[in-house]
Design an enzyme around this catalytic site. Structure first.
Site, short mmCIF file in Angstrom:
data_model
loop_
_atom_site.label_atom_id
_atom_site.label_comp_id
_atom_site.label_asym_id
_atom_site.label_seq_id
_atom_site.Cartn_x
_atom_site.Cartn_y
_atom_site.Cartn_z
N LEU A 1 0.87 -1.18 0.00
CA LEU A 1 0.00 0.00 0.00
C LEU A 1 0.90 1.23 0.00
O LEU A 1 1.95 1.24 0.65
CB LEU A 1 -0.90 0.03 1.24
N ASP A 2 0.49 2.28 -0.71
CA ASP A 2 1.26 3.52 -0.71
C ASP A 2 1.37 4.06 0.71
O ASP A 2 0.53 3.78 1.57
CB ASP A 2 0.58 4.57 -1.59
N LYS A 3 2.38 4.88 0.93
CA LYS A 3 2.63 5.43 2.26
C LYS A 3 1.38 6.08 2.86
O LYS A 3 1.05 5.86 4.03
CB LYS A 3 3.77 6.45 2.18
N THR B 1 -1.77 5.67 1.96
CA THR B 1 -2.99 4.87 1.84
C THR B 1 -3.09 3.98 3.07
O THR B 1 -2.13 3.32 3.45
CB THR B 1 -2.96 3.99 0.57
N ARG C 1 -5.04 5.79 -8.10
CA ARG C 1 -4.71 7.22 -8.20
C ARG C 1 -4.49 7.62 -9.66
O ARG C 1 -4.98 8.68 -10.11
CB ARG C 1 -3.48 7.52 -7.36
#
Length: 322
Positions: free
Chosen positions: A144-146, A148, A244
């Site tokens: 997961l992105d930082k 998110t 995104r």
């Protein structure tokens, strides 16, 4: 003839119709996390990779229905990752896996510029005896992105990691997110089918490009506001920054996403990108049982929604109506 250690792990891969014609070393490197193409080529020279029971070459093209056998080396001992106790809730755990509810602001695994304070550092602190590949990000099968938040699965054993990787690759895992996007999304539901790859003009970003890897995102409208839309998003694929990028591609970037939405104004303060991995459905590696896990929106995103609804009730002008 190759003599394999008894600890070697045998991984069997079946070639799907959409993979027909791909170069063998590239395919294996993409399907098995932590294996570079050069390492795959070395394994082929040592006879550790077979196609339909026969030795193979890196440039060989696979065919639909081919059966690959990959004999992975024994699991290396954990690297010198520094254990760090971080407030990351565990919502499920058994002998094979551990599922975190990752807060925003935490990177999944160490990378340049993020050597400490990652989920992997926290994992090393609470489960120090894990011996699972790759050693620099043990047990990680997806990210997961930082900024998110939400559900993230980590394998505790090497067979479990390989089984989970196969599920993620075969797209049998159901992954649902909650996203707030700029503007009013008109259709009640839809699908974005647009390939994604590295942005040729800005290498730190991803972009929709004709030569990209397939990427499919489904969305359903949960609630509409004057300046934004709350979406339930399901992704078939798991490309970097997929939701995104796809939302920005259709003109409705994720609220708070400065990388793909720019410094777009909004009617209420937003602490980070409004994206939450709320739901996962997959098969437990050892039992074959289907498990469903869900986590609600964290407080910071609930607070944003409450503020928007308050603005709607009070008729506050929307600064970025689409």
């Amino acid at each position: 003839m190759t003599t394999r250690p008894q600890e070697a792990i045998r991984l069997v891969l079946q070639i799907s119709e959409r993979e027909h014609g791909e170069r063998l070393d590239k395919l294996i490197a993409s399907r098995v996390t932590g294996m570079s193409r050069s390492f795959v080529q070395q394994m082929m020279k040592q006879g550790e990779i077979l196609v339909n029971g026969e030795p193979c070459k890196p440039a060989q093209r696979v065919r639909y229905g081919d059966r690959l056998e990959v004999y992975l080396p024994p699991v290396a001992p954990p690297s010198d990752l520094e254990p760090e106790y971080l407030p990351i809730p565990v919502i499920y755990e058994d002998d094979d896996i551990i599922v975190f509810d990752k807060p925003p602001g935490i990177v999944t695994h160490p990378a340049p510029g993020h050597e400490h304070g990652t989920l992997v550092n926290a994992l090393k602190a609470i489960r120090p005896d894990l011996q699972v590949q790759p050693s620099h990000r043990p047990g990680i099968v997806h990210r997961l992105d930082k900024d998110t938040s939400g559900l993230l699965v980590v394998a505790k054993t090497e067979p479990a990691r390989l089984a989970l990787l196969e599920q993620w690759h075969s797209r049998s895992v159901v992954k649902k997110y909650t996203a707030l996007v700029h503007g009013v999304v008109e259709p009640d539901s839809g699908t974005i089918d647009a390939p994604i790859s590295r942005d040729p003009r800005e290498r730190t970003k991803m972009a929709v490009v004709p030569w990209g890897r397939p990427a499919i995102t489904h969305f359903r409208v949960i609630e509409r506001f004057r300046c934004a839309t709350l979406l339930d998003v399901t992704i078939e694929t798991g490309r970097t920054h997929q939701i995104r990028v796809h939302c920005a591609f259709i003109g409705h970037s994720v609220v708070g996403d400065q990388q793909y939405g720019g410094d777009r104004p909004f009617c209420v303060p937003v602490p980070r990108q409004f994206l939450h991995a709320r739901y996962l459905r997959f098969t437990l590696p050892s039992t074959g049982q289907t498990i469903e896990l869900e986590t609600p929106l964290p407080y910071d995103l609930r607070h944003v929604l409450e503020a928007i609804r308050q603005c709607e009730r009070e008729g506050v002008p929307c600064s970025n109506r689409a």
